[in-house]
Design a protein around this motif. Sequence first.
Motif, PDB file in Angstrom:
ATOM      1  N   HIS A 121      -7.807  -5.885   0.804  1.00 18.88           N
ATOM      2  CA  HIS A 121      -6.536  -6.572   0.575  1.00 18.88           C
ATOM      3  C   HIS A 121      -5.898  -7.186   1.818  1.00 18.88           C
ATOM      4  O   HIS A 121      -4.801  -7.738   1.719  1.00 18.88           O
ATOM      5  CB  HIS A 121      -5.538  -5.582  -0.049  1.00 18.88           C
ATOM      6  CG  HIS A 121      -5.995  -5.007  -1.345  1.00 18.88           C
ATOM      7  ND1 HIS A 121      -6.019  -5.725  -2.521  1.00 18.88           N
ATOM      8  CD2 HIS A 121      -6.475  -3.767  -1.646  1.00 18.88           C
ATOM      9  CE1 HIS A 121      -6.476  -4.951  -3.500  1.00 18.88           C
ATOM     10  NE2 HIS A 121      -6.756  -3.765  -3.000  1.00 18.88           N
TER      11      HIS A 121
ATOM     12  N   SER B 237      -7.026   6.024   4.160  1.00 23.61           N
ATOM     13  CA  SER B 237      -6.824   5.316   2.886  1.00 23.61           C
ATOM     14  C   SER B 237      -6.321   3.893   3.121  1.00 23.61           C
ATOM     15  O   SER B 237      -6.734   2.961   2.430  1.00 23.61           O
ATOM     16  CB  SER B 237      -5.824   6.084   2.023  1.00 23.61           C
ATOM     17  OG  SER B 237      -6.328   7.364   1.692  1.00 23.61           O
TER      18      SER B 237
ATOM     19  N   PHE C 296       0.820  -1.214   0.000  1.00 24.61           N
ATOM     20  CA  PHE C 296       0.000   0.000   0.000  1.00 24.61           C
ATOM     21  C   PHE C 296       0.851   1.259   0.000  1.00 24.61           C
ATOM     22  O   PHE C 296       0.575   2.213  -0.727  1.00 24.61           O
ATOM     23  CB  PHE C 296      -0.935   0.008   1.214  1.00 24.61           C
ATOM     24  CG  PHE C 296      -1.662   1.315   1.382  1.00 24.61           C
ATOM     25  CD1 PHE C 296      -2.759   1.618   0.598  1.00 24.61           C
ATOM     26  CD2 PHE C 296      -1.229   2.254   2.316  1.00 24.61           C
ATOM     27  CE1 PHE C 296      -3.413   2.847   0.731  1.00 24.61           C
ATOM     28  CE2 PHE C 296      -1.871   3.473   2.467  1.00 24.61           C
ATOM     29  CZ  PHE C 296      -2.966   3.776   1.668  1.00 24.61           C
TER      30      PHE C 296
ATOM     31  N   TRP D 264      -8.119   0.423   2.089  1.00 23.95           N
ATOM     32  CA  TRP D 264      -7.391  -0.563   1.295  1.00 23.95           C
ATOM     33  C   TRP D 264      -7.428  -1.931   1.957  1.00 23.95           C
ATOM     34  O   TRP D 264      -7.569  -2.967   1.282  1.00 23.95           O
ATOM     35  CB  TRP D 264      -5.960  -0.063   1.108  1.00 23.95           C
ATOM     36  CG  TRP D 264      -5.073  -0.930   0.279  1.00 23.95           C
ATOM     37  CD1 TRP D 264      -4.963  -0.942  -1.095  1.00 23.95           C
ATOM     38  CD2 TRP D 264      -4.152  -1.919   0.760  1.00 23.95           C
ATOM     39  NE1 TRP D 264      -4.038  -1.870  -1.495  1.00 23.95           N
ATOM     40  CE2 TRP D 264      -3.506  -2.487  -0.374  1.00 23.95           C
ATOM     41  CE3 TRP D 264      -3.791  -2.372   2.019  1.00 23.95           C
ATOM     42  CZ2 TRP D 264      -2.548  -3.483  -0.275  1.00 23.95           C
ATOM     43  CZ3 TRP D 264      -2.834  -3.363   2.128  1.00 23.95           C
ATOM     44  CH2 TRP D 264      -2.225  -3.915   0.992  1.00 23.95           C
TER      45      TRP D 264
END
Length: 298
Positions: A66, A58, A42, A62
């Motif tokens: 994931h 963020s 990331f 994510w």
Amino acid sequence: MVDLLNSVEINTIMKLIRFGKPENEKPGVQLPDGQKIDVSAFCSDYDETFFGTDGINSLQEWLTKHQDECPKISDAARLGSPLARPSKIVCVGLNYAKHAQESGMEVPSEPVLFFKASSAVIGPFDDVVLPKNSKKSDWEVELAVVIGAKACYVSESNAIDHVAGYVLHNDISEREFQLERLGQWVKGKSCDTFAPLGPFIATADEICDPNNLNLWLKLNGTTMQDSSTSDLIFGIPKLVSYISEFMTLLPGDIISTGTPFGVGLGLDPQMYLKAGDEMELGIDGLGISKQKVISYKS
């Protein structure tokens, strides 16, 4: 079909870690069950760019997609400082009344500020090295604030909006360099290895009341400091607002909020660190760190 990420509120409660060899750490996350995962897919690091671009939100978003793909981190992996070297570490002196008293100084009427060199930062379990000619190196458990958004002339009412999270800090201090040599306190605060941070950054939402946390430090198994951040003279909103009057706080910067009573300077007789000593310290919700003291070797 409504996108799942738009239908739920992202939970920003996280513990941020960095792992790997010194100067080559990678970013990770400690999950609620204690498992640690590598999130370098990331971002490259927890630094000014990460914090200044809403990185925490963020990253959490994510992870909803994931997390299962992230490599697991071995329990044997070294933990580094949970953030990359910040632009500055701003420290607050004499911010607990009893500590001011044991130091033989008056309780301040406004925050006492000084800098600690960011080159002093190490991981939570790294060795602390006594500097050359050290005679009076001392321990200081402290709650440190990690800035998450640029702060310049912010009000107390908005100050917490600029906080990304909190981290455990051992503000080690060489008292002779600090108090008996000419100049400012920074000389006694900035020796290499004098700023162990971590084990993790707890994001702001994870700490319900940073002004009411127990904090403690043991030296060779004996409790030396045992207090609460409720005894802070100047609380976190005041400190963020006050410091932002004099300098711009950048994302990833650290404010170390002061230490309670129980340091070696205040004992009778005074006691200071020596090679072979071991410090263990902790704060509610911020984990425990441990450092062994070793002598300087050229």
